[in-house]
Motif scaffolding. Structure first.
Motif, PDB file in Angstrom:
ATOM      1  N   ARG A 212       0.835  -1.192   0.000  1.00  0.00           N
ATOM      2  CA  ARG A 212       0.000   0.000   0.000  1.00  0.00           C
ATOM      3  C   ARG A 212       0.878   1.253   0.000  1.00  0.00           C
ATOM      4  O   ARG A 212       2.016   1.243   0.482  1.00  0.00           O
ATOM      5  N   TRP A 301      -4.409  -5.567   2.647  1.00  0.00           N
ATOM      6  CA  TRP A 301      -3.602  -5.428   1.441  1.00  0.00           C
ATOM      7  C   TRP A 301      -4.187  -4.486   0.410  1.00  0.00           C
ATOM      8  O   TRP A 301      -3.450  -3.788  -0.281  1.00  0.00           O
ATOM      9  N   ASN A 302      -5.517  -4.488   0.257  1.00  0.00           N
ATOM     10  CA  ASN A 302      -6.135  -3.896  -0.928  1.00  0.00           C
ATOM     11  C   ASN A 302      -7.075  -2.727  -0.653  1.00  0.00           C
ATOM     12  O   ASN A 302      -7.651  -2.180  -1.596  1.00  0.00           O
ATOM     13  N   PRO A 304      -7.926   1.010   1.731  1.00  0.00           N
ATOM     14  CA  PRO A 304      -7.268   2.066   2.505  1.00  0.00           C
ATOM     15  C   PRO A 304      -7.538   1.920   3.999  1.00  0.00           C
ATOM     16  O   PRO A 304      -8.513   1.284   4.418  1.00  0.00           O
ATOM     17  N   ARG A 334      -3.021   4.681   4.842  1.00  0.00           N
ATOM     18  CA  ARG A 334      -2.463   3.724   3.879  1.00  0.00           C
ATOM     19  C   ARG A 334      -3.391   3.689   2.668  1.00  0.00           C
ATOM     20  O   ARG A 334      -4.620   3.644   2.808  1.00  0.00           O
ATOM     21  N   ALA A 336      -4.623   2.195  -1.088  1.00  0.00           N
ATOM     22  CA  ALA A 336      -4.709   0.955  -1.856  1.00  0.00           C
ATOM     23  C   ALA A 336      -3.818   1.019  -3.087  1.00  0.00           C
ATOM     24  O   ALA A 336      -3.692   2.074  -3.719  1.00  0.00           O
ATOM     25  N   ALA A 372       2.047   3.523  -3.769  1.00  0.00           N
ATOM     26  CA  ALA A 372       1.953   2.068  -3.654  1.00  0.00           C
ATOM     27  C   ALA A 372       2.845   1.397  -4.690  1.00  0.00           C
ATOM     28  O   ALA A 372       3.395   2.044  -5.591  1.00  0.00           O
ATOM     29  N   SER A 405       3.956   0.183   3.912  1.00  0.00           N
ATOM     30  CA  SER A 405       4.427   0.919   2.737  1.00  0.00           C
ATOM     31  C   SER A 405       5.947   0.969   2.744  1.00  0.00           C
ATOM     32  O   SER A 405       6.575   1.049   3.797  1.00  0.00           O
TER      33      SER A 405
END
Length: 466
Positions: A212, A301-302, A304, A334, A336, A372, A405
């Motif tokens: 991310r 993982w995918n 925010p 964070r 996506a 990302a 990140s």
């Protein structure tokens, strides 16, 4: 085939025999409190760089070993010291750049540590100490793998190798892009290994194929020109804490999922991962519910996330019956994969301004952005790395996303667009990086060293043009 097997067997033996000295050297590095954050003494970071450079020189493998700094763009200030070493490729062999960082996170509340944070301590198959995993273990995995190559193959192997051991990653890599630009010729490589991620578990290796992005900023909320008595004016005058609490609450819905228009999600499958595993790895006690929607790993993982990581307000000790005129908070989001960090920040700032209660005055400062990263998994280096990880761990590796990140990878992609980037690491889910009682799982470290040594051996047999 016989000679290949013989070389690989020699690499295995050399990697195994070098673990005790590698752990001893790691312990010495852990003893150096190399915190690069503003407000901390910079001398330990310099001492750490010098110690790492000496370990690199002692390998006898490099033509140049230097400690260098770069200017932080937009300032006259130099960044923290990094170690740069180079060894030219010969006879058409590729070049590999090995990255890790020697700076560490602050220790936080030392009372939460079971052993002193800068005194490496062995306990239950783990080495405890700040930086024992993140990321001085990454440095020692690189050095130990190179030592194994030298012992097994000889110091005249033909693979080109560059080392870049950064000194300010935890503090935001503020001079990283400039360092890359200043030293582009020395750092240019066919393959880049970033040893700053983790594995699926203590036994199963992983390649990190998505990270991310992030944006971090400070928001000041002001509602009064000066503090006032809460008894005399409370109930009619909005203090900054009331405004801040109400405003922050709008960032999430009732499930704890981010509720900011304009933040995107990535649509990608995730492997099975149970709530029980989440509770074990994150320290989430029974009775406290996970937040968000969708599969657990899709949330990490995918999608925010938004976290308030700091707040300046009256302390509990100094509390009085006073309406506070202003409050400052640090917000870390964070992002996506697939969404630029600055675009995401713009959406968050717009949301906060739109939802500011009582006409509260908002000021934004100290911005930080990191995009990302998604790995192209079709390259030959990815195949070689998977093969090496399988041989080193004795378990097939998995491709993982990471909720954290590594913003500087975008700088690597921009500066070296032709390089294949492999994100690996020595951490397991119980390493507690950035937390009290950070630790390194020793068996994971052994397997990581062997895997990287085997990767180096494979690349040493490969023509750069293949």
């Amino acid at each position: 085939m016989t000679s290949e097997l013989s070389r690989q067997d020699s690499v295995r033996e050399a990697a195994a025999s070098g673990i005790p000295s590698a752990l001893a050297d790691l312990g010495a590095l852990v003893r150096i409190p190399s915190i690069a954050f503003p407000g901390f003494d910079g001398e330990p970071v310099q001492r750490s760089a010098e110690a790492v450079a000496e370990l690199v020189r002692d390998t006898g493998l490099f033509e140049t070993v230097e400690i260098r700094r770069a200017v932080i763009p937009g300032t006259d200030e130099q960044g923290k010291p990094a170690v740069l070493a180079t060894r030219a490729a010969r006879n058409g062999r590729p070049t590999i750049l090995l990255y890790a960082h020697h700076d560490v996170q602050p220790v936080g509340d030392e009372s939460l540590w079971q052993s002193p944070p800068f005194e490496p301590t062995l306990r239950d198959g783990r080495l405890y100490g700040r930086g024992a995993a993140d990321d001085k273990a990454g440095i020692m995995a690189h050095i130990a793998a190179l030592r194994a190559m030298k012992e097994a193959v000889g110091e005249d192997f033909e693979l080109g190798v560059a080392l870049f051991f950064e000194g300010e990653e935890e503090a935001g890599s503020k001079s990283f892009a400039q360092f890359l630009s200043d030293n582009a010729d020395a750092l240019r490589a066919d393959v880049i290994v970033v040893a700053d991620s983790g594995n699926w578990d203590a036994r199963t290796p992983a390649l990190t194929v998505s990270l991310r992005g992030n944006t971090r900023f400070t928001m000041r909320v002001k509602t009064l020109e000066h503090a006032s008595h809460s008894g005399m004016f409370g109930g009619a005058v909005p203090d900054a804490m009331l405004a801040t609490v109400k405003l922050l609450a709008t960032l999430w819905d009732d499930d704890g999922a981010v509720a900011v228009a304009g933040l995107t999600e990535r649509d990608a499958a995730t492997p099975p991962y149970s709530e029980e595993t989440l509770r074990d790895e994150a320290g989430l006690p029974e009775g406290v519910s996970p937040i968000g929607r969708g599969t657990i790993l899709s949330r990490i993982w995918n999608k925010p996330s938004v976290t308030v990581t700091g707040i300046d307000a009256t302390s509990v000790r100094d509390a009085s019956n006073t309406l506070i005129p202003e409050v400052s908070v640090v917000i870390s989001a964070r992002i996506a994969p697939g969404q630029p960090a600055r675009e995401a920040y713009a959406a968050i700032e717009a949301h906060l301004r739109e939802h500011a209660p009582f006409g509260a005055e908002l000021t934004f400062s100290d911005h930080d952005f990191g995009d990302a990263f998604l790995v192209d998994t079709s390259g030959w280096a990815v195949s070689a790395a998977r093969e090496a990880l399988s041989e080193g761990y004795g378990v097939e590796p998995v491709d993982i996303g990471v909720g954290g990140s590594i913003p500087f990878i975008a700088d690597l992609v921009r500066e070296f667009p032709g390089a294949q980037i492999l994100v690996t690491g020595v951490e397991d889910p119980h390493a507690k990086a950035h937390s009290p009682n950070e630790s390194l799982h020793l068996e994971t470290f052994r397997n990581a060293v062997l895997s990287e040594a085997l990767l180096l051996e494979k690349l040493d047999r490969r023509d750069a043009g293949e």
